[in-house]
Structure formats: structure tokens, C-alpha cells
Design a protein around this motif. Structure first.
Motif, PDB file in Angstrom:
ATOM      1  N   GLY A  55       4.381  15.512  51.579  1.00  0.00           N
ATOM      2  CA  GLY A  55       5.405  16.477  51.199  1.00  0.00           C
ATOM      3  C   GLY A  55       5.853  17.324  52.364  1.00  0.00           C
ATOM      4  N   PHE A  56       6.671  18.324  52.049  1.00  0.00           N
ATOM      5  CA  PHE A  56       7.293  19.169  53.069  1.00  0.00           C
ATOM      6  C   PHE A  56       6.278  19.923  53.911  1.00  0.00           C
ATOM      7  N   PHE A  57       5.068  20.147  53.397  1.00  0.00           N
ATOM      8  CA  PHE A  57       4.109  21.026  54.060  1.00  0.00           C
ATOM      9  C   PHE A  57       3.203  20.303  55.053  1.00  0.00           C
ATOM     10  N   ILE A  58       3.262  18.974  55.131  1.00  0.00           N
ATOM     11  CA  ILE A  58       2.385  18.221  56.026  1.00  0.00           C
ATOM     12  C   ILE A  58       2.830  18.434  57.478  1.00  0.00           C
ATOM     13  N   ASP A  59       1.897  18.825  58.332  1.00  0.00           N
ATOM     14  CA  ASP A  59       2.193  19.074  59.746  1.00  0.00           C
ATOM     15  C   ASP A  59       1.730  17.956  60.669  1.00  0.00           C
ATOM     16  N   VAL A  60       0.600  17.327  60.352  1.00  0.00           N
ATOM     17  CA  VAL A  60       0.011  16.360  61.268  1.00  0.00           C
ATOM     18  C   VAL A  60      -0.948  15.480  60.480  1.00  0.00           C
ATOM     19  N   ALA A  61      -1.264  14.316  61.025  1.00  0.00           N
ATOM     20  CA  ALA A  61      -2.211  13.408  60.387  1.00  0.00           C
ATOM     21  C   ALA A  61      -3.412  13.187  61.300  1.00  0.00           C
ATOM     22  N   ALA A  62      -4.547  12.810  60.695  1.00  0.00           N
ATOM     23  CA  ALA A  62      -5.784  12.547  61.441  1.00  0.00           C
ATOM     24  C   ALA A  62      -6.646  11.601  60.608  1.00  0.00           C
ATOM     25  N   PRO A  63      -7.660  11.003  61.219  1.00  0.00           N
ATOM     26  CA  PRO A  63      -8.494  10.051  60.469  1.00  0.00           C
ATOM     27  C   PRO A  63      -9.226  10.722  59.306  1.00  0.00           C
ATOM     28  N   GLY A  64      -9.039  10.155  58.118  1.00  0.00           N
ATOM     29  CA  GLY A  64      -9.752  10.623  56.933  1.00  0.00           C
ATOM     30  C   GLY A  64     -10.657   9.557  56.346  1.00  0.00           C
ATOM     31  N   GLY A  65     -10.382   8.295  56.715  1.00  0.00           N
ATOM     32  CA  GLY A  65     -11.259   7.220  56.275  1.00  0.00           C
ATOM     33  C   GLY A  65     -10.893   6.670  54.909  1.00  0.00           C
ATOM     34  N   VAL A  66     -11.366   5.454  54.656  1.00  0.00           N
ATOM     35  CA  VAL A  66     -11.215   4.789  53.365  1.00  0.00           C
ATOM     36  C   VAL A  66     -12.508   4.032  53.099  1.00  0.00           C
ATOM     37  N   LEU A  67     -13.186   4.368  52.027  1.00  0.00           N
ATOM     38  CA  LEU A  67     -14.509   3.804  51.775  1.00  0.00           C
ATOM     39  C   LEU A  67     -14.472   2.431  51.103  1.00  0.00           C
ATOM     40  N   ASN A  68     -13.289   2.015  50.636  1.00  0.00           N
ATOM     41  CA  ASN A  68     -13.228   0.703  49.980  1.00  0.00           C
ATOM     42  C   ASN A  68     -12.601  -0.355  50.875  1.00  0.00           C
ATOM     43  N   ALA A  69     -12.620  -0.123  52.190  1.00  0.00           N
ATOM     44  CA  ALA A  69     -12.048  -1.096  53.126  1.00  0.00           C
ATOM     45  C   ALA A  69     -12.935  -1.213  54.354  1.00  0.00           C
ATOM     46  N   ASP A  70     -12.803  -2.333  55.030  1.00  0.00           N
ATOM     47  CA  ASP A  70     -13.482  -2.544  56.313  1.00  0.00           C
ATOM     48  C   ASP A  70     -12.485  -3.223  57.235  1.00  0.00           C
ATOM     49  N   LEU A  71     -11.622  -2.416  57.841  1.00  0.00           N
ATOM     50  CA  LEU A  71     -10.543  -2.938  58.663  1.00  0.00           C
ATOM     51  C   LEU A  71     -10.985  -3.247  60.083  1.00  0.00           C
ATOM     52  N   GLN A  72     -12.206  -2.869  60.472  1.00  0.00           N
ATOM     53  CA  GLN A  72     -12.631  -3.067  61.860  1.00  0.00           C
ATOM     54  C   GLN A  72     -12.609  -4.542  62.285  1.00  0.00           C
ATOM     55  N   PRO A  73     -13.218  -5.517  61.638  1.00  0.00           N
ATOM     56  CA  PRO A  73     -14.262  -5.343  60.633  1.00  0.00           C
ATOM     57  C   PRO A  73     -15.634  -5.226  61.299  1.00  0.00           C
ATOM     58  N   ASP A  74     -16.490  -4.362  60.764  1.00  0.00           N
ATOM     59  CA  ASP A  74     -17.817  -4.228  61.338  1.00  0.00           C
ATOM     60  C   ASP A  74     -18.908  -4.309  60.271  1.00  0.00           C
ATOM     61  N   GLY A  75     -18.502  -4.710  59.064  1.00  0.00           N
ATOM     62  CA  GLY A  75     -19.483  -4.872  57.994  1.00  0.00           C
ATOM     63  C   GLY A  75     -19.803  -3.598  57.265  1.00  0.00           C
ATOM     64  N   TYR A  76     -19.145  -2.477  57.622  1.00  0.00           N
ATOM     65  CA  TYR A  76     -19.391  -1.197  56.971  1.00  0.00           C
ATOM     66  C   TYR A  76     -18.073  -0.570  56.532  1.00  0.00           C
ATOM     67  N   ALA A  77     -18.136   0.212  55.494  1.00  0.00           N
ATOM     68  CA  ALA A  77     -16.935   0.873  54.983  1.00  0.00           C
ATOM     69  C   ALA A  77     -16.339   1.791  56.043  1.00  0.00           C
ATOM     70  N   ASP A  78     -15.019   1.924  56.009  1.00  0.00           N
ATOM     71  CA  ASP A  78     -14.310   2.697  57.028  1.00  0.00           C
ATOM     72  C   ASP A  78     -14.209   4.177  56.663  1.00  0.00           C
ATOM     73  N   GLY A  79     -15.320   4.766  56.278  1.00  0.00           N
ATOM     74  CA  GLY A  79     -15.337   6.210  56.088  1.00  0.00           C
ATOM     75  C   GLY A  79     -15.507   6.912  57.424  1.00  0.00           C
TER      76      GLY A  79
END
Length: 803
Positions: free
Chosen positions: A476-500
């Protein structure tokens, strides 16, 4: 009363025509599923809609919190060819339109039965209007009040203590400064002295007896009454804020999130400095954690309620986290603190983003979240400002104060962004030179969460390991910046562990506390990454002038000097100014101060049908001088006017007003542009005008209730030209209430989640009116709320039935 007949929209041929933007509700069910009614025998598994859409518009499907049905969203082009299919809505899902043109939208039930909410339009047009959300959490029976200054009061004005006594309230925090915290000792007495009927609006129902009063509804009614008193400058509930995260317990010491924002490259330039302090205002901290040794400065515990504090007392100087759920505590503050500044280069555990930065632990969140009164006191103290101690004395502010405040917490409650208790505290901290950072929220929603949405705060959204907006992250209008927050149901690395996000933690599953490390996800984890980067920037400027100020940090963001661009080329509602980049940030801090740049807050406005004015804040940040060459209204918005009402020179507060007199019903958008020599800021302004000739909230069951909230009469009405005409005859003299609702699922219950709701005189309040002769002009609005699902109160829903 018989149910109204349904109009079929079960195929593309029968698709219901819509215009964008639109918000509507519906009900789908498989054969044999759902409550007994017209659709339960044969089923009604799909609803189709036809709408002309532009590229970039969004179609969003949202289910109620208690939904059990599985539903999906399908988008077809004008030929009926499937363009995109969504995953299950849990509880929401959205599809983005790639190509402009006529589209068909299908909402399909895969199992069960249930109501849904469908929202179509651009993010700005679908933005929820600002104002009080009745679903927001606050402490029942408590209010925060600020009286007018002596100069603004009439002769003989009451003192604070006399004010509390006159309304039958008890002062919990002795007045110091601008506001006081009051407890309603006897609700009927307080309501009576404010001339408010003692029957709660939530006490509706059929039957022979009145239902119990709702403390939340009554507290809100007291706030409304106090705001009408001549010596009250501001009154609000004591809103509750909560941690913003979704925890899990996998453990693996690999911090992909540091690489994503180029922290190793930044550490080549500076590893931070122990003189830089970040206040983590949260659940407290586990001071015995081995990766936080030598990293903590003196903190404080501002939780005033001993039961919520769960540490045996109220406010004290021990910010140790005793746990918020015995045996399964989150230790949220410890996780956040580790992201900011876990011990750096010490051979164990994890590394904090801020390197040698130190942490000031400030405890405000207990077993049941934290209140505005406590959080506001904590913010002021961390900023080095004296604050009420709760016993009539002043607690000196922290010395040395924090350079940066991180709040990975939030809630929807807000009445006035300028004078709410927490807003004033945050603004005071910023004025004191503190950079205030907060998590944007995890509701996948455009509903602003506070404190993140305050103009004085840097609001942080979350991305996943691929740098894409995390599905849960607010926008929304109030978002200033983004940063890593993680996703626990994915492994995009992949390294065998959740991407939290991996950080310091503790576990009290065994009775005591075992120190550990684990993955969490959420904007709660994104915000401390930005706080850690800001701390590196502060360290880089040690010995240089000027120091890093909140205005300069804002200017670095607005000039895109400390971010990597994501989304659109300029600022957007999903990533703000982009993904924080630690290396670029430190390089910028080591160089000259950022050039002058103008910013405006909010970046977009949405006014509901009853709002006539709104405020914009135009600021200059950075070094140099900017000259405003003009303020222009465009988009054919002759109904839109804007004037500067407060502030130095060209900057400060601008007030806009709208004139709906000549406008047809519907949704209208205009634009306000602030033009400088080398920069133009454009703010879209969207307004609702009632009635819309084609608007419909399904058949409405308009219900007349007596003063005991018993049903006197009910009529089923269909819309005509966007208006529902209703009347009741032979009504005896007395006091009455009006409400209205749809019954899409034919269960003979009104006010279910996902249904249209209306109350007289406004959607946020139900107020009685007197009948002594014929009455006309009892107009009110009904409709489907955008987000979240609005429910006036459990007792209301339990009692309001279709006859």
C-alpha cells in the motif's frame, strides 16, 4: 419471510457485469453442502463476472477467517480462454492482469460452501479508507484522553483528576504531559454521564430478554462520547499491538538473507560500531543467550499490567523476556535482536546485520500483546525523552539514547494519525533525531498497520529468497522499503531447509530456557534488517558531519541511493523504494549527504462516501533547497481542491477537499501533482460517490429494532438505481435502531462474515433515533467491506436473523 430469488451467474454466458474498481460479496457451494436453502440441493459451485480491466489491475479473492470451503480464482480473456488459475484462497489470493481488455472472472468452490469477498482494481483504488476499524484490538474498559491546553479551554475548565471523577473513571497513569490513561470503573455510570443509552449496540436479538452488553462496543461508545466533550482534544481506545511473525522451529546456520542484501560487501567497508544503539521494542530479550553476550545496553520493561507482563510485576528496569506462552514461547524479541546485531565474528551462532552495533532491549509485548499506552512510553524513553512513570513521577529518558528504534509489531487501530498517543510518541522520537523503523504487517492486505503507517516511520515490507514480495507481506501507500522476511514453505536456494530468516532464539518447552537458533518468517524479520543497515550507515559517518538524521535516511531512500530497484522503476506499493542494499547504503553514507528530495505522505488517498477532506504532508529531505513551482489537479477532477494549511514555506500540511455535488454515483479518481524543477510527485485521489446506478449489495433485509434490540419489523428490498427504498408502517412512538444485511447463503442469519452489512447512521456506529411522528431521511449505507471481514460484534451476529 420468503428468501429472495437468486439471479444466475453460473457461466460465462450469464456472467454478471461489473465495472472496475469493484468490491462485492458472493456465496458458492457444492451440491449438498452448506446450510439448507435454495442452492444446497443442486449446488452453486461457480460465480462468473465480466469486467473490462487494464494491465496491472488486480483481482483478489478473500475468504472469511473461519472459512472451511476451498475456493479458487480463474481469469479468462474475452474469448473465454483460461489465462490464469490461482492456488487455493487461504485466506486470500490475487491474480494480476497482464493485458488490457474484457475479462471473465470465475470464483469456484472446490469443496464445501461459503461466502467470499471479490475485489477488483488497482492497488490504489482498492486501498481501504483510513479510519477506525471495529475489528482492531484494544483494552476493553480503558481509554486514553488528552485535554485541550489551558489556552484553548473555557474559564472554569476541569482538571484532569476532576475530569476522570466526573465521568466515573479511574486514572491508571497519573497525568504527565499531554495525555492520561483512564479505566472505566462502572460502565453504566460512565455511559449515563456521557448521555449515552446503557444498552450496548451489540446487544441485539430476538426473544424476550436483552442480551449482555459487549465491553468492546461500550468502550468504543465511551470514546465517541468523550470526543464530543468541549474540553477534550483527543480520545481513543488503548489499542493493542502484536508481534508480526509466523514462527517455526527448523534450525540451520545459513543466513541467505545477508547475501541477498549485500551485507558481506558492506562489512568490507564497516563492521559497525558499539557506540551505535538500536532499541528493539518488542517482547524483551534473553540476556543469557551466548550470541548476545556483550551486545546489550541497559533496557526497560514498560508492560504496566502485571498479568500481561507475566514476570510478577509491572513497569521495571528488567527487560528479560519470561516467555509469552509457557512451554511454547515465541521469544520474538530475541529473534529480532539477533537479526539486528547478534555477536559478530565471534566463532559461534549467527551474525547480526549491524555488526558491532549494540542492542537496547525494551519490553512492551506480553502474553496478550502490548498497548499503545505502554508502547508510546517505551518509544519516548528509548529516544531519550522523559516519560510518565505511572506513579506521578517522571522516568528520565535513556542515556545514551537509541539512534534507531525497531518495532516489529503493529495493529490496525487508529483514529487520528496526527494526535493518537502512539503517533505523538513516534513523532517526538523522530524530532529527537531517532530513525524509527517498523514492520508493515503479514496480512497480505492494503489495510495500513500502525505504527508502520505513521508518516514518521520507515515501513518495511518482506521479500523471499528470490527477492520477490512475500505473499503474506502487506502493501500500500505506506510501504517505504523491502527487506528479507523469509518464507517457511519454500526452499528456493535449494539447500534442503526452509527459507526462513535464521536468528537467535530460545525454547522453554522443557520448563527452563534453552538457548538456540531457528527460522522465523514475517515482516517482523524484515524490519530489523533495515535497522541493522541503518546502524552500519550511522557507524560509517562517525567523525563526519552531518550525522545521519531521519530526514537524511528518508532522502537516501527517496533518491534510490540505498536500495536495489524492484517492481516499477520508481516507488511502488509493493516494494516501496526497493530492496534495501547494505553495500550501496554504506557507500552512500561514506559519501556526501543525499541531495534534496521532496516526499509526500500518503502516496495515495481513498475517501469513502462520507469523507470530505483529507491531509497530505509534503516534506523536503536531504541537503539543498527545493522550490515548488506549482500544485496542480488533473484527471478531469474539477471536484478536487487542495490548499496548504500549515508548515514552513512550500512544505508542510496540505488539506484537500472534495465536492460531490455534480458527480454521478460511482468511483472517481483524480490526481494532485506537486511540481518542482526536477521532480514531480503525483498523488492519486479516489473517492466514492453514492449511489452508483448499477450498484447492488444483493437483496437487503432492512430490520427495525426497538430500544431493547427486539425486532419490530423487517422488509426485503432490491436495489433500484443503486438505492434501496424501505418503509415501516404503524410504528409506535419510541426509540429505535436500523440495520440491514444480505443473506447470500440463505441460512436465515444476517451479518455473517462475507455478507453485506449496514447500520444507521454509519457503518462504524449504531445509534438510536426517536419516533414520535412520521420520520423520513433515515438514510444509511450498506455494502461489502473490502478487508478484513467486518463483523459488528458476536452478539450482533448471533441475534440478527432473517425472518
Amino acid at each position: 419471510m420468503l428468501a429472495a430469488p437468486n439471479i444466475s451467474n453460473n457461466s460465462i454466458i450469464e456472467a454478471q457485469e461489473l465495472t472496475s474498481p469493484a468490491v462485492l460479496g458472493g456465496y458458492v457451494n457444492l451440491k449438498g453442502a452448506g446450510d439448507q436453502g435454495q442452492t444446497s440441493v443442486d449446488g452453486d459451485p461457480s460465480d462468473f463476472y465480466s469486467v473490462a480491466l487494464s494491465a496491472g489491475e488486480v483481482v483478489r479473492l478473500a475468504l472469511p477467517d473461519d472459512a472451511t470451503a476451498r475456493m479458487r480464482l480463474f481469469l479468462y480473456d474475452e474469448t473465454g480462454t483460461l489465462v490464469e488459475e490461482s492456488p487455493d484462497a487461504a485466506p486470500s489470493v490475487a491474480l494480476s492482469v497482464a493485458t488490457a481488455g474484457r475479462h471473465y472472472v470465475e470464483v469456484r468452490a472446490l469443496s464445501g460452501a461459503g461466502s467470499y469477498r471479490l475485489m477488483i482494481g488497482t492497488p490504489a483504488a482498492l486501498m481501504t479508507p483510513a479510519g477506525f476499524n471495529p475489528a482492531a484490538e484494544f483494552v476493553p474498559g480503558e481509554v486514553l484522553v488528552r485535554l485541550k491546553t489551558a489556552a484553548a479551554q473555557q474559564p472554569g475548565a476541569r482538571s484532569m483528576s476532576a475530569f476522570a471523577r466526573d465521568y466515573g473513571m479511574q486514572m491508571l497513569a497519573r497525568p504527565s504531559g499531554e495525555w492520561m490513561r483512564l479505566r472505566i470503573a462502572d460502565m453504566p455510570t460512565t455511559l449515563d454521564r456521557l448521555n449515552i443509552p446503557t444498552k450496548s449496540p451489540g446487544a441485539r436479538g430476538q426473544g424476550t430478554g436483552a442480551r449482555a452488553n459487549d465491553p468492546r462496543q461500550d468502550t468504543w461508545r465511551v470514546v465517541q462520547g468523550l470526543r464530543q466533550q468541549p474540553d477534550v482534544a483527543h480520545a481513543q481506545p488503548n489499542f493493542i499491538r502484536r508481534p508480526l511473525f509466523v514462527p517455526n522451529d527448523p534450525l540451520f546456520p545459513f543466513q541467505w538473507h545477508h547475501e541477498l542484501i549485500n551485507l558481506p560487501q558492506a562489512w568490507d567497508l564497516t563492521t559497525g560500531h558499539e557506540s551505535v544503539i538500536v532499541a528493539v521494542i518488542d517482547t524483551g530479550v534473553l540476556p543469557g543467550h551466548p550470541d548476545l553476550q556483550g551486545k546489550l545496553v541497559s533496557g526497560y520493561d514498560f508492560i504496566s499490567d502485571p498479568v500481561n507482563a507475566a514476570d510478577g510485576d509491572g513497569i521495571d528496569d528488567d527487560p528479560t523476556d519470561p516467555g509469552d506462552d509457557p512451554g511454547a514461547s515465541s521469544f520474538h524479541g530475541t529473534h529480532v535482536a539477533g537479526i539486528v546485531a547478534a555477536a559478530f565474528d565471534n566463532g559461534i551462532g549467527v551474525a547480526g546485520a549491524g555488526g558491532h552495533t549494540r542492542i537496547m532491549p525494551v519490553r512492551v509485548l506480553g502474553r496478550d500483546g502490548g498497548t499503545d499506552a505502554d508502547i508510546a512510553r517505551a518509544v519516548r524513553w528509548a529516544a531519550g525523552l522523559d516519560t510518565p512513570n505511572g506513579d506521578g513521577t517522571e522516568l528520565p529518558g535513556a542515556s545514551p539514547r537509541a539512534d534507531i528504534i525497531n518495532m516489529s509489531l503493529g495493529g490496525e487501530g487508529v483514529l487520528d494519525q496526527d494526535v493518537d498517543v502512539l503517533a505523538l510518541a513516534v513523532a517526538a522520537a523522530r524530532d529527537a533525531g531517532v530513525i524509527v523503523i517498523a514492520a508493515a504487517g503479514n496480512n497480505a492486505s492494503s489495510v495500513p498497520l500502525y505504527p508502520a503507517a505513521y508518516a514518521s516511520v520507515v515501513a518495511v515490507g518482506a521479500v523471499d529468497a528470490a527477492g520477490r514480495r512475500a505473499a503474506y507481506s502487506n502493501f500500500g501507500f505506506f510501504i517505504d522499503v523491502a527487506a528479507p522476511g523469509g518464507v517457511l514453505n519454500a526452499d528456493l536456494q535449494p539447500d534442503g531447509y526452509a527459507d526462513g530468516v535464521l536468528s537467535t532464539l530460545g525454547s522453554d518447552a522443557g520448563g527452563g530456557v534453552d538457548y538456540s537458533y531457528s527460522y522465523y518468517q514475517g515482516t517482523s524479520m524484515a524490519a530489523p534488517h533495515v535497522a541493522g543497515v541503518a546502524a552500519l550507515m550511522k557507524a560509517a559517518r562517525i567523525g563526519l558531519t552531518p550525522d545521519l538524521t531521519p530526514d537524511q535516511f528518508e532522502a537516501y531512500l527517496a533518491n534510490h541511493m540505498i536500495t536495489a530497484d524492484l517492481g516499477s522503476l520508481d516507488r511502488d506499493d509493493f516494494y516501496g523504494h526497493g530492496l534495501i542494499d547494505a553495500h550501496r547504503a554504506v557507500v552512500a553514507a561514506l559519501d556526501s549527504p543525499p541531495p534534496a528530495v521532496a516526499t509526500v505522505m500518503p502516496a495515495a488517498l481513498r475517501l469513502d462516501a462520507f469523507e470530505e477532506t483529507a491531509r497530505l504532508d509534503l516534506r523536503q529531505a536531504g541537503s539543498g533547497t527545493l522550490t515548488l513551482t506549482g500544485v496542480f489537479v488533473s484527471g478531469g477532477a474539477e471536484w478536487l481542491m487542495v490548499v496548504r494549511t500549515q508548515g514552513p514555506g512550500d512544505f508542510g500540511q496540505y488539506t484537500l477537499s472534495v465536492d460531490r455535488t455534480a458527480l454521478p454515483g460511482g468511483v472517481h479518481t483524480g490526481f494532485i501533482s506537486f511540481v518542482f524543477s526536477d521532480q514531480t510527485l503525483t498523488v492519486p485521489v479516489t473517492i466514492d460517490v453514492l449511489p452508483h446506478a448499477g450498484a447492488s449489495a444483493s437483496t437487503q433485509y432492512v430490520t427495525l429494532l426497538d430500544e431493547n434490540f427486539l425486532t419490530v419489523g423487517q422488509v426485503a428490498v432490491a436495489p433500484s438505481g443503486g438505492v434501496y427504498h424501505f418503509s415501516f408502517s404503524d410504528v409506535p412512538p419510541g426509540s429505535y435502531y436500523l440495520l440491514s444485511g444480505s443473506d447470500l447463503d440463505d441460512d436465515f442469519q444476517l451479518l455473517d462474515q462475507g455478507e453485506a452489512v449496514g447500520t444507521y447512521p454509519t457503518p462504524a456506529s449504531l445509534i438510536s433515533f426517536t419516533v414520535s411522528s412520521d420520520r423520513t431521511g433515515l438514510d444509511f449505507v450498506t455494502g461489502f467491506q473490502q478487508w478484513p471481514f467486518f463483523l459488528p460484534g458476536e452478539s450482533v451476529a448471533a441475534a440478527a436473523v432473517k425472518r
